[in-house]
Scaffold this active site. Structure first.
Site, short mmCIF file in Angstrom:
data_model
loop_
_atom_site.label_atom_id
_atom_site.label_comp_id
_atom_site.label_asym_id
_atom_site.label_seq_id
_atom_site.Cartn_x
_atom_site.Cartn_y
_atom_site.Cartn_z
N ASN A 6 -5.63 3.77 -3.43
CA ASN A 6 -6.20 2.71 -4.27
C ASN A 6 -7.29 2.03 -3.46
O ASN A 6 -7.01 1.29 -2.53
CB ASN A 6 -5.11 1.70 -4.66
CG ASN A 6 -5.70 0.49 -5.38
OD1 ASN A 6 -6.82 0.56 -5.89
ND2 ASN A 6 -4.96 -0.60 -5.41
N GLU A 159 5.87 -1.46 -5.87
CA GLU A 159 5.07 -2.10 -4.83
C GLU A 159 5.55 -3.53 -4.65
O GLU A 159 5.12 -4.44 -5.37
CB GLU A 159 3.59 -2.13 -5.23
CG GLU A 159 2.98 -0.77 -5.44
CD GLU A 159 1.49 -0.81 -5.18
OE1 GLU A 159 1.05 -0.10 -4.28
OE2 GLU A 159 0.78 -1.57 -5.85
N GLY A 165 -0.93 -5.16 1.48
CA GLY A 165 -2.04 -5.69 2.27
C GLY A 165 -1.61 -6.68 3.34
O GLY A 165 -2.43 -7.38 3.92
#
Ligand code: PEP
Length: 238
Positions: A6, A159, A165
């Site tokens: 992604n 997720e 992140g």
């Protein structure tokens, strides 16, 4: 086994074409792995061109609107993704849910339209840190998964929002437990996403209910993306 990168809001057409050319032969070196890149919409065609005709790498969008056309400034429809050369799309990424007001209902509408138009779909679900700490992980996943259509072209990405992140990764046990739960609700492949890197991919992908990875940061460099795809091939072979 699916390994999907992604790219988020990184790589315009120029960079996308160069990256695609560099990974075009990756599927032949990673047997058993379906390699996907989810590019910004403006970079889809360049990525497809960089891959060339005979690459097995698939190019997906990062979102899709549920109408085929209309007065929806800033949105992109499934026929437009297809025309640009994409064969699938993400829906419901946590950044869409948290920053752009995406709801379970809009995720459902987007997934349904994409499937109706012939696209593949990776639908993202996952709990926040506060929800996990409050013991609400299963309830949150249940709500998010309940609206997703059952379809052979739809897979789910689990997720955990606290792992995206952040450099924090779910342990293999935590991922396995969540994946088994998601599969008990919706029988389909379930990818793990959340700070997947070359050094943790092997352990995560070896879990019995982890059917692939959705990779953000580490998908932006050819070497780390390749390493994760190769870890996927090893897990398939094991
Ligand atoms: C993502 O963007 O879906 C993701 C999991 O990002 P990262 O790998 O950077 O945590």
């Amino acid at each position: 086994m699916i390994v999907a990168g992604n790219w988020k809001m990184f790589k315009g057409p120029h960079e996308a074409r160069a990256f695609a050319a560099a990974v075009r032969n990756l599927p032949s070196r990673a047997p058993g792995v379906e390699v996907v890149v989810c590019t910004p919409a403006v970079s889809i065609t360049a990525a497809v061109q960089g891959l060339g005709a005979d690459s097995g790498v698939r190019v997906y969008g990062q979102n899709v609107h549920w109408e085929l056309e209309g007065a929806y400034t800033g949105e992109i429809s499934a026929p437009m993704l297809l025309e640009a050369g994409a064969t699938g799309t993400l829906v419901g990424h946590s950044e869409r849910r948290q920053l752009f007001g995406e709801t379970d209902e809009t995720v459902r509408l987007r997934a349904e339209s994409a499937l109706e138009q012939g696209l593949r779909v990776i639908a993202c679900v996952g709990e926040t840190e506060a929800e996990r700490e409050a013991g609400r992980t299963e309830a949150v996943l249940e709500g998010q998964v309940a609206v997703l259509p059952r379809h052979e072209r739809l897979v789910i990405a689990y997720e955990p929002v606290w792992a995206i992140g952040t450099g924090k990764t779910a342990t293999a046990e935590t991922a396995q437990e969540a994946h088994a739960f998601v599969k008990s609700l919706h029988p389909t492949a379930v990818l793990y996403g959340g700070s997947v890197k070359p050094d943790n991919a092997g352990t995560l992908l070896a879990q019995p209910d982890v059917d692939g990875a959705l990779v953000g940061g580490a998908s932006l460099e050819v070497t780390s993306f390749e390493a994760i795809c190769l870890a996927g091939a090893q897990a398939v072979a094991a």
